[in-house]
Motif scaffolding. Structure first.
Motif, PDB file in Angstrom:
ATOM      1  N   GLN A 230      -4.804   6.433  -6.887  1.00 53.18           N
ATOM      2  CA  GLN A 230      -3.434   6.054  -6.548  1.00 53.18           C
ATOM      3  C   GLN A 230      -3.470   4.799  -5.693  1.00 53.18           C
ATOM      4  O   GLN A 230      -4.199   4.735  -4.699  1.00 53.18           O
ATOM      5  CB  GLN A 230      -2.715   7.179  -5.806  1.00 53.18           C
ATOM      6  CG  GLN A 230      -1.230   6.909  -5.590  1.00 53.18           C
ATOM      7  CD  GLN A 230      -0.539   8.052  -4.868  1.00 53.18           C
ATOM      8  OE1 GLN A 230      -1.038   8.557  -3.866  1.00 53.18           O
ATOM      9  NE2 GLN A 230       0.614   8.458  -5.376  1.00 53.18           N
ATOM     10  N   ASN A 231      -2.682   3.804  -6.110  1.00 47.70           N
ATOM     11  CA  ASN A 231      -2.566   2.573  -5.348  1.00 47.70           C
ATOM     12  C   ASN A 231      -1.154   2.020  -5.514  1.00 47.70           C
ATOM     13  O   ASN A 231      -0.307   2.643  -6.163  1.00 47.70           O
ATOM     14  CB  ASN A 231      -3.645   1.560  -5.778  1.00 47.70           C
ATOM     15  CG  ASN A 231      -3.609   1.267  -7.268  1.00 47.70           C
ATOM     16  OD1 ASN A 231      -2.543   1.106  -7.854  1.00 47.70           O
ATOM     17  ND2 ASN A 231      -4.780   1.201  -7.886  1.00 47.70           N
ATOM     18  N   ALA A 232      -0.914   0.844  -4.975  1.00 54.81           N
ATOM     19  CA  ALA A 232       0.423   0.252  -5.009  1.00 54.81           C
ATOM     20  C   ALA A 232       0.929   0.052  -6.434  1.00 54.81           C
ATOM     21  O   ALA A 232       2.133   0.149  -6.705  1.00 54.81           O
ATOM     22  CB  ALA A 232       0.426  -1.067  -4.258  1.00 54.81           C
ATOM     23  N   LYS A 233       0.010  -0.205  -7.359  1.00 56.55           N
ATOM     24  CA  LYS A 233       0.422  -0.431  -8.749  1.00 56.55           C
ATOM     25  C   LYS A 233       1.081   0.815  -9.352  1.00 56.55           C
ATOM     26  O   LYS A 233       2.024   0.708 -10.131  1.00 56.55           O
ATOM     27  CB  LYS A 233      -0.773  -0.868  -9.585  1.00 56.55           C
ATOM     28  CG  LYS A 233      -0.372  -1.494 -10.886  1.00 56.55           C
ATOM     29  CD  LYS A 233      -1.533  -2.271 -11.473  1.00 56.55           C
ATOM     30  CE  LYS A 233      -1.025  -3.098 -12.622  1.00 56.55           C
ATOM     31  NZ  LYS A 233      -2.002  -4.029 -13.107  1.00 56.55           N
ATOM     32  N   HIS A 234       0.605   2.001  -8.968  1.00 56.25           N
ATOM     33  CA  HIS A 234       1.222   3.233  -9.470  1.00 56.25           C
ATOM     34  C   HIS A 234       2.679   3.326  -9.014  1.00 56.25           C
ATOM     35  O   HIS A 234       3.559   3.731  -9.776  1.00 56.25           O
ATOM     36  CB  HIS A 234       0.429   4.463  -9.017  1.00 56.25           C
ATOM     37  CG  HIS A 234      -0.920   4.539  -9.636  1.00 56.25           C
ATOM     38  ND1 HIS A 234      -2.065   4.232  -8.953  1.00 56.25           N
ATOM     39  CD2 HIS A 234      -1.302   4.864 -10.888  1.00 56.25           C
ATOM     40  CE1 HIS A 234      -3.107   4.376  -9.757  1.00 56.25           C
ATOM     41  NE2 HIS A 234      -2.672   4.759 -10.936  1.00 56.25           N
ATOM     42  N   PHE A 235       2.934   2.943  -7.782  1.00 52.50           N
ATOM     43  CA  PHE A 235       4.297   2.979  -7.272  1.00 52.50           C
ATOM     44  C   PHE A 235       5.153   1.889  -7.921  1.00 52.50           C
ATOM     45  O   PHE A 235       6.351   2.083  -8.139  1.00 52.50           O
ATOM     46  CB  PHE A 235       4.299   2.852  -5.745  1.00 52.50           C
ATOM     47  CG  PHE A 235       3.718   4.054  -5.066  1.00 52.50           C
ATOM     48  CD1 PHE A 235       4.449   5.228  -4.941  1.00 52.50           C
ATOM     49  CD2 PHE A 235       2.431   4.031  -4.563  1.00 52.50           C
ATOM     50  CE1 PHE A 235       3.917   6.355  -4.325  1.00 52.50           C
ATOM     51  CE2 PHE A 235       1.881   5.151  -3.950  1.00 52.50           C
ATOM     52  CZ  PHE A 235       2.632   6.310  -3.824  1.00 52.50           C
ATOM     53  N   ALA A 236       4.537   0.757  -8.247  1.00 53.24           N
ATOM     54  CA  ALA A 236       5.263  -0.313  -8.941  1.00 53.24           C
ATOM     55  C   ALA A 236       5.680   0.161 -10.332  1.00 53.24           C
ATOM     56  O   ALA A 236       6.808  -0.090 -10.774  1.00 53.24           O
ATOM     57  CB  ALA A 236       4.402  -1.570  -9.021  1.00 53.24           C
ATOM     58  N   TYR A 237       4.782   0.847 -11.029  1.00 49.16           N
ATOM     59  CA  TYR A 237       5.134   1.387 -12.341  1.00 49.16           C
ATOM     60  C   TYR A 237       6.236   2.426 -12.218  1.00 49.16           C
ATOM     61  O   TYR A 237       7.141   2.478 -13.051  1.00 49.16           O
ATOM     62  CB  TYR A 237       3.912   1.983 -13.045  1.00 49.16           C
ATOM     63  CG  TYR A 237       3.201   0.978 -13.906  1.00 49.16           C
ATOM     64  CD1 TYR A 237       3.807   0.473 -15.062  1.00 49.16           C
ATOM     65  CD2 TYR A 237       1.938   0.511 -13.586  1.00 49.16           C
ATOM     66  CE1 TYR A 237       3.170  -0.450 -15.857  1.00 49.16           C
ATOM     67  CE2 TYR A 237       1.291  -0.423 -14.375  1.00 49.16           C
ATOM     68  CZ  TYR A 237       1.920  -0.894 -15.508  1.00 49.16           C
ATOM     69  OH  TYR A 237       1.295  -1.825 -16.297  1.00 49.16           O
ATOM     70  N   ARG A 238       6.164   3.250 -11.204  1.00 46.59           N
ATOM     71  CA  ARG A 238       7.228   4.244 -11.007  1.00 46.59           C
ATOM     72  C   ARG A 238       8.567   3.528 -10.879  1.00 46.59           C
ATOM     73  O   ARG A 238       9.536   3.881 -11.540  1.00 46.59           O
ATOM     74  CB  ARG A 238       6.955   5.069  -9.747  1.00 46.59           C
ATOM     75  CG  ARG A 238       8.123   5.977  -9.410  1.00 46.59           C
ATOM     76  CD  ARG A 238       7.990   6.632  -8.063  1.00 46.59           C
ATOM     77  NE  ARG A 238       9.217   7.374  -7.802  1.00 46.59           N
ATOM     78  CZ  ARG A 238       9.326   8.309  -6.885  1.00 46.59           C
ATOM     79  NH1 ARG A 238       8.297   8.627  -6.128  1.00 46.59           N
ATOM     80  NH2 ARG A 238      10.466   8.934  -6.709  1.00 46.59           N
ATOM     81  N   LYS A 239       8.619   2.526 -10.030  1.00 45.81           N
ATOM     82  CA  LYS A 239       9.860   1.787  -9.811  1.00 45.81           C
ATOM     83  C   LYS A 239      10.328   1.125 -11.113  1.00 45.81           C
ATOM     84  O   LYS A 239      11.513   1.144 -11.444  1.00 45.81           O
ATOM     85  CB  LYS A 239       9.658   0.746  -8.713  1.00 45.81           C
ATOM     86  CG  LYS A 239      10.917   0.077  -8.246  1.00 45.81           C
ATOM     87  CD  LYS A 239      10.624  -0.799  -7.039  1.00 45.81           C
ATOM     88  CE  LYS A 239      11.894  -1.395  -6.470  1.00 45.81           C
ATOM     89  NZ  LYS A 239      11.617  -2.196  -5.266  1.00 45.81           N
TER      90      LYS A 239
END
Length: 192
Positions: A5-14
């Motif tokens: 889990q990293n920032a990219k996972h949260f970017a994809y969520r958004k």
């Protein structure tokens, strides 16, 4: 299950939650996951599984969004979709692609049993109500692999909770909090 889990996972969520961007993010994630898992497949079988995996991962994007809407964390929602994929891999005898050993199937199901039951997801029917009406593209099974499963990519012992590994290698139970400065443009490059 152990996930990264990293920032990219949260970017994809958004991106998946944003109208107008969702379809681009969805397509990128489907391609990325198909690439990752065909890379784990028996090389002699990888090509024949691509269309099936594309359909599977496309359907799990709907599961991911529904889990988020129901209050599951990003890591939990993603884990739910990975569990569905592993059920599908198991059902096809694609044990070399599994992320956890076959003897942990029920333990993973039970952790999210309430969600799975609500949406008719079972080990035998991994997509439940998230299945496309026309079904998934067919791909040849290798049921003989279930007799003596080989799990070169599976990590056992993580069936009791969601575990995430951060970019710096730290293992966190339950996942990370979303960073404040999520950049949706991070979802454009799907090569990672």
């Amino acid at each position: 299950m152990k996930l990264r889990q990293n920032a990219k996972h949260f970017a994809y969520r958004k991106a998946l939650e944003t109208p107008g961007i969702r379809s681009v993010a969805n397509s990128g994630l489907v391609r990325l996951h198909t690439k990752i898992f065909t890379g784990k497949a028996d090389p002699a079988r990888a090509e024949e599984r691509k269309a099936h995996l594309d359909g599977l991962f496309d359907a799990t994007m709907d599961t991911y969004l529904r889990a988020l809407q129901e209050g599951y964390s990003e890591a939990e929602a993603r884990e739910i979709t990975h569990i569905q994929a592993n059920f599908d891999f198991y059902n096809h005898g694609w044990t070399e692609m599994m992320e956890f050993p076959a003897d942990e199937l029920e333990a993973h199901y039970d952790r999210y049993g309430e969600f799975f039951e609500r949406w008719d997801v079972t080990i035998d029917e991994p997509l439940g109500q998230f299945a496309p009406p026309e079904g998934l593209p067919a791909a040849p099974s290798t049921p003989e692999r279930l007799d003596d499963p080989d799990h070169p990519h599976a990590e056992g012992g993580f069936a009791d909770d969601v575990y995430v590994e951060t970019d710096d290698g730290e293992l966190i139970v339950g996942g990370q909090d979303e960073p404040e400065d999520v950049d949706v443009s991070e979802t454009i490059n799907t090569d990672e």
